[in-house]
Design an enzyme around this catalytic site. Structure first.
Site: not given
Ligand code: NAD
Ligand code: IPM
Ligand code: MN
Length: 345
Positions: A129, A174, A207, A231, A235
């Protein structure tokens, strides 16, 4: 309420359904805390097209004098629009709101899984970002910035929060692939964890996290993530809370706390009067409770929303009996009546 209570709220509806859900949240805040003062300001894509600025000077001035911000949603086209910057990112970065708290709680709705109670703590200022990209038609590069300072800062927010909850933090990364960036985020978080021996810490690759969040969401308490992972996962988590229309968030840090639903401007339903205002209402409750330290009023607002949902009222995005289906404005009226102790339902 003491004369020193933090009471001035800057209201930014933004775009699309922001114009529908934010007025409902403002009315409910008035009902929960009558001494609040509201200052309205413009920002967003519609504002950019009309006035040539996504955040006009007057909006910065309104923010300057505010104790908190209630934000709706903005539109951010996927195509490049010269001069347009995503307003919400500018606000988070300029106001140094480095932590984004995104809770998911099982609501009293038919057919939904019980027992989910987690909070995603999303780093809000860096990662991909920083939006430094370059390239041409054949090759493009994005910079992913992770610093020890910002990683430790967000980790402390997560561990402090866990102490007030179920005392467990899941560090998401990750680092198996992104050894420098995610490696640094992971190392900083695990170092901070040493100061919190009373909090259980686990780490999870993003993941696998996406899978466990779908398969067994009740196993999580506080989920600590870098910016983009937070982010995406918020959701996903919202599904357990009834969907995007139900998912609140609060941005906190140095500047005035900014409450915003997790959802966007929802152009597919904007203008129809059917947007679910619960995400905005619960964001407003977080603003009162956590952002302004007005815990009692925040709790009252949240409980009124829960009571109206529990009585079977819902917008069309939610499951439930047809006779309980109401529009955005009606749902808000029911919450306000409940808050004022008037007969409702
Ligand atoms: P979205 O969150 O706006 O909508 C996704 C889906 O969820 C849509 O089907 C929508 O109808 C539904 N939905 C969202 N909020 C709802 C509500 N309150 N009640 C009922 N249904 C609801 O995401 P999108 O469609 O991917 O993005 C639309 C625009 O919003 C884009 O321009 C995007 O960049 C922007 N966006 C902004 C923010 C923000 O301002 N913080 C967040 C996400 C997306
Ligand atoms: C969110 C949104 C924003 C983000 C977009 C609109 C810039 O998706 O608040 O979740 O990516 O942070
Ligand atoms: Mn998002």
């Amino acid at each position: 309420m003491t004369p020193f209570a933090r009471r001035r709220i800057c209201v930014i509806e933004g775009d699309g359904i922001g114009h529908e859900v934010v007025p409902v949240a403002v009315e409910a805040m008035r009902a929960a805390a009558p001494d609040l003062e509201f200052v309205y300001a413009e920002a967003g894509f519609e504002c950019f097209r009309r006035r040539g600025a996504a955040i006009p000077e007057g909006t910065w001035a309104a923010i300057e004098g505010a104790d908190g911000i209630l934000f709706g949603a903005i539109s951010v086209p996927s195509e490049e629009v010269p001069g347009y910057e995503p307003v919400i990112l500018t606000l988070r970065q300029r106001l140094r709101l480095y932590a984004n708290l995104r809770p998911t709680l099982s609501p009293p709705l038919p057919g939904l899984r019980r027992g989910v109670d987690l909070v995603i703590v999303r780093e809000n200022t860096e990662g991909l970002y920083v939006r430094t990209e370059w390239g041409d038609g054949g090759c493009a590069v994005a910079l992913r910035v992770i610093t020890r300072g910002a990683s430790e800062r967000i980790a402390r927010v997560a561990f402090e929060l866990a102490r007030k909850r179920k005392r467990k933090v899941t560090v998401v990364h990750k680092a198996n692939v992104l050894k420098r960036t995610c490696g640094l985020f992971r190392a900083a978080a695990l170092e901070v964890a040493r100061d919190y021996p009373d909090v259980e810490v686990e780490e999870m690759l993003v993941d696998a996290m996406a899978m466990w969040l779908a398969a067994a969401p009740e196993r999580f308490d506080v989920v600590l993530t870098p910016n983009l992972f937070g982010d995406i996962l918020s959701d996903e988590a919202s599904v357990w809370g009834g969907g995007l229309g139900m998912a609140p968030s609060l941005n906190i840090g140095e500047g005035p706390p900014l409450a915003e639903p997790v959802h966007g401007s929802a152009p597919d339903i904007a203008g129809k009067g059917i947007a679910n205002p619960v995400a905005a209402l619960l964001s407003a409750a977080m603003l009162l409770e956590i952002g302004l330290g007005r815990a009692e009023e925040g709790r009252k607002l949240r409980e009124a929303v829960w009571e109206v949902l529990g009585a079977g009222y819902h917008t069309p995005d939610l499951p439930g009996a047809e006779e309980g289906e109401v529009d955005t404005v009606r749902f808000g009226e029911l919450v306000c009546a409940c808050l004022r102790g008037e007969p409702w339902g």
